[in-house]
Design a protein around this motif. Structure first.
Motif, PDB file in Angstrom:
ATOM      1  N   ASP A   1      -7.519   1.313  -2.905  1.00 24.44           N
ATOM      2  CA  ASP A   1      -7.390   0.457  -4.082  1.00 24.44           C
ATOM      3  C   ASP A   1      -6.441  -0.694  -3.771  1.00 24.44           C
ATOM      4  OD1 ASP A   1      -7.094  -0.706  -6.539  1.00 24.44           O
ATOM      5  OD2 ASP A   1      -6.590   1.147  -7.616  1.00 24.44           O
ATOM      6  N   ARG A   2      -6.981  -1.907  -3.615  1.00 21.09           N
ATOM      7  CA  ARG A   2      -6.149  -3.055  -3.268  1.00 21.09           C
ATOM      8  C   ARG A   2      -5.467  -3.684  -4.486  1.00 21.09           C
ATOM      9  NH1 ARG A   2      -6.459  -4.936   1.974  1.00 21.09           N
ATOM     10  NH2 ARG A   2      -4.543  -6.003   1.319  1.00 21.09           N
ATOM     11  N   SER A   3      -5.640  -3.071  -5.656  1.00 18.85           N
ATOM     12  CA  SER A   3      -4.872  -3.521  -6.820  1.00 18.85           C
ATOM     13  C   SER A   3      -3.495  -2.847  -6.837  1.00 18.85           C
ATOM     14  CB  SER A   3      -5.608  -3.207  -8.123  1.00 18.85           C
ATOM     15  OG  SER A   3      -5.683  -1.817  -8.345  1.00 18.85           O
ATOM     16  N   LYS A   4      -3.272  -1.927  -5.886  1.00 23.09           N
ATOM     17  CA  LYS A   4      -1.996  -1.230  -5.769  1.00 23.09           C
ATOM     18  C   LYS A   4      -1.345  -1.575  -4.440  1.00 23.09           C
ATOM     19  CE  LYS A   4      -3.548   2.725  -8.541  1.00 23.09           C
ATOM     20  NZ  LYS A   4      -3.759   4.194  -8.562  1.00 23.09           N
ATOM     21  N   ARG A   5      -0.064  -1.323  -4.347  1.00 21.05           N
ATOM     22  CA  ARG A   5       0.667  -1.517  -3.098  1.00 21.05           C
ATOM     23  C   ARG A   5       0.512  -0.267  -2.240  1.00 21.05           C
ATOM     24  NH1 ARG A   5       3.359  -3.715  -7.299  1.00 21.05           N
ATOM     25  NH2 ARG A   5       3.963  -5.902  -7.109  1.00 21.05           N
ATOM     26  N   ASN A   6       0.037  -0.450  -1.020  1.00 22.03           N
ATOM     27  CA  ASN A   6      -0.249   0.681  -0.141  1.00 22.03           C
ATOM     28  C   ASN A   6       0.575   0.593   1.142  1.00 22.03           C
ATOM     29  OD1 ASN A   6      -2.874   2.093  -1.362  1.00 22.03           O
ATOM     30  ND2 ASN A   6      -3.135  -0.121  -1.576  1.00 22.03           N
ATOM     31  N   ILE A   7       1.166   1.714   1.525  1.00 26.21           N
ATOM     32  CA  ILE A   7       1.849   1.817   2.812  1.00 26.21           C
ATOM     33  C   ILE A   7       1.161   2.922   3.601  1.00 26.21           C
ATOM     34  CG2 ILE A   7       3.987   2.452   3.997  1.00 26.21           C
ATOM     35  CD1 ILE A   7       5.550   1.076   1.869  1.00 26.21           C
TER      36      ILE A   7
ATOM     37  N   ALA B   1       8.545   8.177   1.161  1.00 22.25           N
ATOM     38  CA  ALA B   1       7.443   8.268   0.204  1.00 22.25           C
ATOM     39  C   ALA B   1       7.834   9.065  -1.029  1.00 22.25           C
ATOM     40  CB  ALA B   1       6.228   8.905   0.880  1.00 22.25           C
ATOM     41  N   ASN B   2       8.619  10.103  -0.836  1.00 19.61           N
ATOM     42  CA  ASN B   2       9.058  10.906  -1.974  1.00 19.61           C
ATOM     43  C   ASN B   2       9.873  10.081  -2.955  1.00 19.61           C
ATOM     44  OD1 ASN B   2       8.377  13.727  -2.329  1.00 19.61           O
ATOM     45  ND2 ASN B   2       9.162  14.044  -0.270  1.00 19.61           N
ATOM     46  N   ILE B   3      10.710   9.224  -2.447  1.00 18.22           N
ATOM     47  CA  ILE B   3      11.591   8.424  -3.305  1.00 18.22           C
ATOM     48  C   ILE B   3      10.828   7.298  -3.990  1.00 18.22           C
ATOM     49  CG2 ILE B   3      13.591   6.881  -3.298  1.00 18.22           C
ATOM     50  CD1 ILE B   3      14.729   8.599  -1.024  1.00 18.22           C
ATOM     51  N   LEU B   4       9.867   6.713  -3.291  1.00 18.98           N
ATOM     52  CA  LEU B   4       9.143   5.545  -3.817  1.00 18.98           C
ATOM     53  C   LEU B   4       7.740   5.898  -4.300  1.00 18.98           C
ATOM     54  CD1 LEU B   4      10.238   2.930  -1.121  1.00 18.98           C
ATOM     55  CD2 LEU B   4      11.050   3.087  -3.487  1.00 18.98           C
ATOM     56  N   ARG B   5       7.499   7.160  -4.575  1.00 15.25           N
ATOM     57  CA  ARG B   5       6.155   7.606  -4.956  1.00 15.25           C
ATOM     58  C   ARG B   5       5.631   6.930  -6.215  1.00 15.25           C
ATOM     59  NH1 ARG B   5       5.557  13.595  -6.283  1.00 15.25           N
ATOM     60  NH2 ARG B   5       6.671  13.983  -4.342  1.00 15.25           N
ATOM     61  N   ASP B   6       6.528   6.502  -7.107  1.00 18.32           N
ATOM     62  CA  ASP B   6       6.086   5.850  -8.343  1.00 18.32           C
ATOM     63  C   ASP B   6       5.825   4.360  -8.165  1.00 18.32           C
ATOM     64  OD1 ASP B   6       6.280   8.219  -9.837  1.00 18.32           O
ATOM     65  OD2 ASP B   6       8.411   7.901 -10.210  1.00 18.32           O
ATOM     66  N   ASP B   7       6.186   3.812  -7.012  1.00 22.50           N
ATOM     67  CA  ASP B   7       6.085   2.369  -6.805  1.00 22.50           C
ATOM     68  C   ASP B   7       5.014   1.968  -5.810  1.00 22.50           C
ATOM     69  OD1 ASP B   7       8.473   1.599  -8.444  1.00 22.50           O
ATOM     70  OD2 ASP B   7       9.493   2.848  -6.969  1.00 22.50           O
ATOM     71  N   CYS B   8       4.647   2.860  -4.901  1.00 23.90           N
ATOM     72  CA  CYS B   8       3.644   2.570  -3.887  1.00 23.90           C
ATOM     73  C   CYS B   8       2.737   3.773  -3.691  1.00 23.90           C
ATOM     74  CB  CYS B   8       4.312   2.247  -2.537  1.00 23.90           C
ATOM     75  SG  CYS B   8       4.503   0.489  -2.186  1.00 23.90           S
ATOM     76  N   THR B   9       1.571   3.514  -3.115  1.00 27.51           N
ATOM     77  CA  THR B   9       0.689   4.588  -2.660  1.00 27.51           C
ATOM     78  C   THR B   9       0.923   4.772  -1.168  1.00 27.51           C
ATOM     79  OG1 THR B   9      -0.996   4.076  -4.329  1.00 27.51           O
ATOM     80  CG2 THR B   9      -1.704   5.341  -2.395  1.00 27.51           C
ATOM     81  N   PHE B  10       1.193   5.997  -0.749  1.00 24.47           N
ATOM     82  CA  PHE B  10       1.479   6.287   0.648  1.00 24.47           C
ATOM     83  C   PHE B  10       0.332   7.100   1.250  1.00 24.47           C
ATOM     84  CE2 PHE B  10       5.585   5.269  -1.040  1.00 24.47           C
ATOM     85  CZ  PHE B  10       6.268   4.671   0.007  1.00 24.47           C
ATOM     86  N   LEU B  11      -0.115   6.668   2.432  1.00 28.73           N
ATOM     87  CA  LEU B  11      -1.180   7.355   3.147  1.00 28.73           C
ATOM     88  C   LEU B  11      -0.759   7.537   4.596  1.00 28.73           C
ATOM     89  CD1 LEU B  11      -2.581   4.713   1.367  1.00 28.73           C
ATOM     90  CD2 LEU B  11      -4.482   6.315   1.547  1.00 28.73           C
ATOM     91  N   ALA B  12      -1.361   8.512   5.283  1.00 28.51           N
ATOM     92  CA  ALA B  12      -1.011   8.751   6.679  1.00 28.51           C
ATOM     93  C   ALA B  12      -2.192   9.337   7.432  1.00 28.51           C
ATOM     94  CB  ALA B  12       0.193   9.687   6.782  1.00 28.51           C
TER      95      ALA B  12
ATOM     96  N   TRP C   1      13.042  -1.360   3.963  1.00 27.27           N
ATOM     97  CA  TRP C   1      11.809  -2.126   4.180  1.00 27.27           C
ATOM     98  C   TRP C   1      10.749  -1.757   3.147  1.00 27.27           C
ATOM     99  CZ3 TRP C   1       6.776  -0.603   5.510  1.00 27.27           C
ATOM    100  CH2 TRP C   1       5.906  -1.641   5.915  1.00 27.27           C
ATOM    101  N   ALA C   2      10.542  -0.468   2.933  1.00 30.52           N
ATOM    102  CA  ALA C   2       9.514  -0.016   1.993  1.00 30.52           C
ATOM    103  C   ALA C   2       9.867  -0.398   0.562  1.00 30.52           C
ATOM    104  CB  ALA C   2       9.329   1.494   2.110  1.00 30.52           C
ATOM    105  N   GLN C   3      11.125  -0.289   0.201  1.00 29.71           N
ATOM    106  CA  GLN C   3      11.535  -0.659  -1.154  1.00 29.71           C
ATOM    107  C   GLN C   3      11.281  -2.144  -1.411  1.00 29.71           C
ATOM    108  OE1 GLN C   3      15.740  -0.978  -2.096  1.00 29.71           O
ATOM    109  NE2 GLN C   3      15.429   0.156  -4.004  1.00 29.71           N
ATOM    110  N   ASP C   4      11.554  -2.966  -0.412  1.00 33.67           N
ATOM    111  CA  ASP C   4      11.317  -4.401  -0.547  1.00 33.67           C
ATOM    112  C   ASP C   4       9.844  -4.694  -0.791  1.00 33.67           C
ATOM    113  OD1 ASP C   4      12.219  -7.252  -0.242  1.00 33.67           O
ATOM    114  OD2 ASP C   4      10.814  -7.170   1.437  1.00 33.67           O
ATOM    115  N   LYS C   5       8.964  -3.888  -0.189  1.00 34.58           N
ATOM    116  CA  LYS C   5       7.527  -4.097  -0.345  1.00 34.58           C
ATOM    117  C   LYS C   5       7.003  -3.469  -1.632  1.00 34.58           C
ATOM    118  CE  LYS C   5       7.392  -6.148   3.622  1.00 34.58           C
ATOM    119  NZ  LYS C   5       8.872  -6.243   3.738  1.00 34.58           N
TER     120      LYS C   5
END
Length: 410
Positions: free
Chosen positions: A158-164, A183-194, A237-241
């Protein structure tokens, strides 16, 4: 105390009493850790997740919450027996006012969530019931990282969301554990994939790799160039994004933003007026990046937030309008057209920090000031806890009812 909160606490309290009388709730020995200055850092830093009840003994609602909080702790402990995986804790804010001040606790009871010692911005706002609190903790245990099993899945995100997205050789690696912690800390702000092993091999031409995919199809990816096992660098870095420099204030997050405890610099604009928003975002990034952390940069929909506009004697017809909400007064930037003048917006913020805006409101323009003074409208008085104009427009109105009244009138 908010009317909404009062009703929630009241009915939850009555329900708990009924359940206890009927024998349907039988609290066992609760494992609630009492926090004080000597142990708080050690306990929170070593807890994967900690839910902390900041209370005051004289507060009736704090007293009502105690048995509910204890029973929820018992239920969660049965499901997550590792005492470092989940911690239920409490702080007596009368006895430990230094801790209450440290975490900006201004109302009781307040339930704050911590991860590895870091307080999350979003406090617990769900129902004050055993089931709701236990469910909330269960949700916090859900893995925030979605595993990619084929690189083709990357094309469907989903490119309407911020993805890391992280590409790792092995899941059981220090690099991935750092990624998972972020990812645990920023789970509400970004989508994390691996992706791992053979699936990620083509993306690991120079070792493990992390990229950020911004919102929008045409914006290029950004690559993380820091140490993958360095949590501080990775998190910064992740928080800035994940957390935009200029955020939108809404009915849902207004109180949360206020509880961050720093003033607002707000652009009021019509929803379709993206040009003004783009200009504001550009000037904030150009003039005020060094002030990040001392003031919140926000934008608000003029139509939705008519009441704060009226509070500064403006209407949607006057938008775009820039204002500072210091939680004591509101100050209006003289003319939006001047936002692009080098240093003008920055000076407006610096005048807030220096006390000039407040001083000029009470005593008139400084005698040595050769530039037009900023306009300040609507002295809403010092408030404790601090309340923005999005939350308090008149002494009889609560934060909750202000926001819901605006929404209901649309």
């Amino acid at each position: 105390m908010k009317l909404f909160a009062i009703s929630s606490y009241f009915f939850n309290g009555i329900f708990t009493v009924i359940m206890l009388v009927m024998g349907l709730s039988t609290p066992g020995k609760a494992e609630i850790t009492s926090l004080e200055s000597a142990n708080i850092d050690d306990i929170l830093n070593n807890a994967g997740v900690a839910l902390v009840n900041f209370y005051a003994d004289w507060c009736r609602f704090s007293q009502m919450l105690h048995p509910i909080f204890e029973e929820a702790s018992n239920i969660v402990r049965e499901e997550f027996p590792d005492t470092k995986q989940v911690v239920f804790a409490r702080v007596d804010c009368d006895q430990h006012s230094d801790i209450a001040q440290r975490y900006r606790i201004t109302k009781y009871p307040t339930l704050k969530l911590f991860r590895n010692g870091m307080m999350m911005k979003r406090e617990y706002r769900g129902q004050r019931s055993v089931t709701a609190i236990a469910d909330f903790i269960r949700q916090q245990q859900v893995d925030p990282v979605k595993e990619i099993h084929s690189l083709e899945e990357v094309n469907t995100i989903d490119r309407s969301k911020r993805n890391i997205i992280g590409y790792f050789e092995a899941k059981d690696s220090e690099n991935y554990h750092t990624f998972e912690k972020v990812a645990n800390i920023l789970r509400d702000d970004c989508t994390f994939l691996a992706a791992f092993g053979a699936v990620s091999e083509s993306e690991r031409f120079s070792g493990d790799n992390i990229i950020y995919k911004p919102v929008g199809e045409s914006i290029p990816d950004m690559v993380y160039l820091g140490g993958l096992n360095n949590f501080d660098l990775s998190y910064t870095w992740a928080q800035d994004k994940c957390v935009p420099l200029v955020r939108e204030i809404t009915f849902e997050n207004g109180e949360e933003l206020t509880e961050e405890g720093i003033p607002f610099l707000i652009l009021f604009h019509l929803k379709e007026d993206t040009e003004s928003l783009d200009k504001f975002q550009h000037e904030v990034a150009r003039q005020l990046i060094s002030e990040k952390g001392s003031i919140n940069f926000l934008h608000a929909d003029c139509d939705k937030f008519r009441h704060p506009l009226l509070h500064i004697q403006k209407t949607p017809a006057d938008c775009p309008v820039i204002a500072i909400d210091s939680f004591r007064h509101m100050y209006v930037f003289p003319d939006f057209k001047d936002v692009s003048i080098p240093g003008r917006l920055r000076q407006f913020v610096l005048d807030l920090h220096s006390g000039k805006l407040h001083r000029e409101f009470h005593h008139g323009p400084d005698p040595t000031d050769s530039t037009p003074g900023q306009e300040e409208v609507g002295d809403i008085g010092a408030s404790k806890p601090p309340e923005s104009s999005f939350q308090k427009l008149a002494p009889s109105e609560t934060r909750y009812t202000i926001l819901t009244r605006d929404r209901d009138e649309l």
